[in-house]
Design a protein around this motif. Structure first.
Motif, PDB file in Angstrom:
ATOM      1  N   ALA A 103       0.829  -1.211   0.000  1.00 45.51           N
ATOM      2  CA  ALA A 103       0.000   0.000   0.000  1.00 45.51           C
ATOM      3  C   ALA A 103       0.858   1.254   0.000  1.00 45.51           C
ATOM      4  CB  ALA A 103      -0.933  -0.004   1.213  1.00 45.51           C
ATOM      5  N   VAL A 104       2.021   1.190   0.653  1.00 50.53           N
ATOM      6  CA  VAL A 104       2.961   2.308   0.616  1.00 50.53           C
ATOM      7  C   VAL A 104       3.365   2.582  -0.835  1.00 50.53           C
ATOM      8  CG1 VAL A 104       5.189   3.178   1.421  1.00 50.53           C
ATOM      9  CG2 VAL A 104       3.828   1.697   2.917  1.00 50.53           C
ATOM     10  N   ILE A 105       3.697   1.509  -1.549  1.00 48.24           N
ATOM     11  CA  ILE A 105       4.073   1.621  -2.962  1.00 48.24           C
ATOM     12  C   ILE A 105       2.905   2.159  -3.783  1.00 48.24           C
ATOM     13  CG2 ILE A 105       4.730   0.281  -4.996  1.00 48.24           C
ATOM     14  CD1 ILE A 105       6.214  -1.620  -3.019  1.00 48.24           C
ATOM     15  N   GLY A 106       1.708   1.618  -3.538  1.00 46.44           N
ATOM     16  CA  GLY A 106       0.542   2.032  -4.300  1.00 46.44           C
ATOM     17  C   GLY A 106       0.206   3.502  -4.121  1.00 46.44           C
ATOM     18  N   LEU A 107       0.318   4.005  -2.909  1.00 46.92           N
ATOM     19  CA  LEU A 107      -0.003   5.414  -2.664  1.00 46.92           C
ATOM     20  C   LEU A 107       0.998   6.338  -3.357  1.00 46.92           C
ATOM     21  CD1 LEU A 107      -1.074   5.113   1.065  1.00 46.92           C
ATOM     22  CD2 LEU A 107      -2.538   5.895  -0.808  1.00 46.92           C
ATOM     23  N   ARG A 108       2.285   5.979  -3.321  1.00 42.86           N
ATOM     24  CA  ARG A 108       3.283   6.790  -4.020  1.00 42.86           C
ATOM     25  C   ARG A 108       3.054   6.719  -5.533  1.00 42.86           C
ATOM     26  NH1 ARG A 108       8.554   8.494  -2.667  1.00 42.86           N
ATOM     27  NH2 ARG A 108       7.699   8.699  -0.560  1.00 42.86           N
ATOM     28  N   LEU A 109       2.675   5.555  -6.034  1.00 46.07           N
ATOM     29  CA  LEU A 109       2.380   5.421  -7.461  1.00 46.07           C
ATOM     30  C   LEU A 109       1.195   6.306  -7.852  1.00 46.07           C
ATOM     31  CD1 LEU A 109       3.061   3.799 -10.113  1.00 46.07           C
ATOM     32  CD2 LEU A 109       1.210   2.250  -9.429  1.00 46.07           C
ATOM     33  N   ALA A 110       0.149   6.307  -7.021  1.00 49.57           N
ATOM     34  CA  ALA A 110      -1.032   7.133  -7.301  1.00 49.57           C
ATOM     35  C   ALA A 110      -0.682   8.618  -7.301  1.00 49.57           C
ATOM     36  CB  ALA A 110      -2.123   6.848  -6.273  1.00 49.57           C
ATOM     37  N   GLN A 111       0.289   9.005  -6.482  1.00 50.17           N
ATOM     38  CA  GLN A 111       0.740  10.391  -6.462  1.00 50.17           C
ATOM     39  C   GLN A 111       1.495  10.757  -7.737  1.00 50.17           C
ATOM     40  OE1 GLN A 111       2.839  10.023  -2.471  1.00 50.17           O
ATOM     41  NE2 GLN A 111       2.314  12.197  -2.479  1.00 50.17           N
ATOM     42  N   ARG A 112       2.433   9.905  -8.124  1.00 46.59           N
ATOM     43  CA  ARG A 112       3.401  10.277  -9.165  1.00 46.59           C
ATOM     44  C   ARG A 112       3.006   9.824 -10.567  1.00 46.59           C
ATOM     45  NH1 ARG A 112       9.346   9.681  -6.279  1.00 46.59           N
ATOM     46  NH2 ARG A 112       8.927  11.185  -4.607  1.00 46.59           N
ATOM     47  N   HIS A 113       2.236   8.756 -10.627  1.00 47.05           N
ATOM     48  CA  HIS A 113       1.852   8.221 -11.936  1.00 47.05           C
ATOM     49  C   HIS A 113       0.362   7.840 -11.918  1.00 47.05           C
ATOM     50  CE1 HIS A 113       6.111   8.082 -12.951  1.00 47.05           C
ATOM     51  NE2 HIS A 113       6.327   7.472 -11.805  1.00 47.05           N
ATOM     52  N   PRO A 114      -0.511   8.813 -11.693  1.00 50.87           N
ATOM     53  CA  PRO A 114      -1.940   8.496 -11.557  1.00 50.87           C
ATOM     54  C   PRO A 114      -2.544   7.878 -12.807  1.00 50.87           C
ATOM     55  CG  PRO A 114      -1.589  10.874 -11.752  1.00 50.87           C
ATOM     56  CD  PRO A 114      -0.248  10.251 -11.549  1.00 50.87           C
ATOM     57  N   GLU A 115      -1.901   8.071 -13.960  1.00 45.48           N
ATOM     58  CA  GLU A 115      -2.423   7.483 -15.193  1.00 45.48           C
ATOM     59  C   GLU A 115      -2.342   5.964 -15.198  1.00 45.48           C
ATOM     60  OE1 GLU A 115       1.963   7.710 -15.727  1.00 45.48           O
ATOM     61  OE2 GLU A 115       0.427   9.033 -14.876  1.00 45.48           O
TER      62      GLU A 115
END
Length: 277
Positions: A103-115
């Motif tokens: 989930a830590v990885i997923g949240l950072r991904l949603a921040q930086r690469h929302p596409e």
């Protein structure tokens, strides 16, 4: 019968191993702790009739080999690995379940690469930097103590200590009928060692401020904060789910079981996940 398709993807500094099962919209499952591609097999069994489920070994675990194993991995590298893996497998945004470290990885991904994402279910995101100062300091101290126990008393003692920190009591866990949990044997030592020495420190240093949560709320990815129904309310992983939910203006969705509900309640966990997706 669904066949498991396996693959390898070269990324900067590592080679990722991944597995693909099922048919339908792509759902990436990013595991907690030392979990690799096979960690949630029982839960995945209940999803593959409706989703193409992708699981993978984080770099440094099992079959995802590092060019320099001694260096470990940064959170940014883990996030970039997922971005590259999703781009390799699908042109459109994917669904994602992230558990704890995942989930830590997923949240950072949603921040930086929302596409790359349409929905992220973030189950007990282990980000001490999301908490008020006193709780943040305590959580980071506990994770530091876990590493000290590991180095002093061995990996099994370190695993038991992190279980205490995360509110997991193996002897008293509620388990769904028919569920099987993996034994704490030598086959798990290498992954736990890598997690405790490297990824737990990465996780401990992670930050997610209220402004960043506000940006997630306004962004295109639907973030669903989640926690275990039986996770003790005072432990830091549950508190992280609460803080994320508060920042998003909602309440955590409670999944069956505790921190490892995807393992102890695979059918019930999958059923609720399907309704959220």
């Amino acid at each position: 019968m669904h066949v498991t398709r396996t693959g390898r993807l070269s990324v900067p500094g590592a080679t990722l191993y991944f597995e693909v099962r099922g048919a339908g919209p792509l759902l990436l499952v990013s595991q907690s702790g030392e979990g690799d591609a096979g960690r949630s097999d029982a839960m995945v069994d209940h999803l593959i009739d409706a989703y193409t489920v992708v699981t993978y070994d984080r770099r440094g675990l099992s079959r995802s080999l590092l060019d320099d194993p001694a260096r470990g991995a940064t959170l940014d590298e883990h996030v970039d690995d997922v971005r590259r893996l999703l781009a390799h497998l699908t042109a459109g945004p994917a669904l994602m379940l992230g558990c704890s470290m995942g989930a830590v990885i997923g949240l950072r991904l949603a921040q930086r690469h929302p596409e790359r994402l349409s929905v992220l279910v973030a189950h007990e995101p282990a980000i001490p930097g999301m908490l008020p100062d006193a709780e943040k300091i305590r959580a980071r101290r506990e994770l530091g103590e876990m590493r000290e126990v590991f180095r002093r008393d061995g990996w099994v003692a370190g695993v038991r200590r992190i279980g205490e920190i995360l509110g997991i009591d193996p002897a008293r866990q509620e388990v769904e009928p028919g569920a099987r949990t993996a034994p704490l044997d030598a086959s798990r030592e290498a992954n736990f060692t890598f997690f405790i020495e490297h990824d737990a420190l990465t996780m401990s240093r992670a930050e997610l401020g209220q402004d960043e949560i506000g940006a997630l709320k306004a962004g295109p990815v639907r973030v669903v904060p989640a926690a275990g129904r039986t996770t003790p309310r005072q432990v830091f992983d549950y508190r992280c789910a609460e803080e994320l939910a508060a920042g998003l203006g909602t309440a955590p969705v409670h999944f069956p079981g505790g921190h490892n509900g995807n393992l102890t309640h695979p059918k019930g966990f999958a059923e609720l996940l399907r309704t959220l997706l």
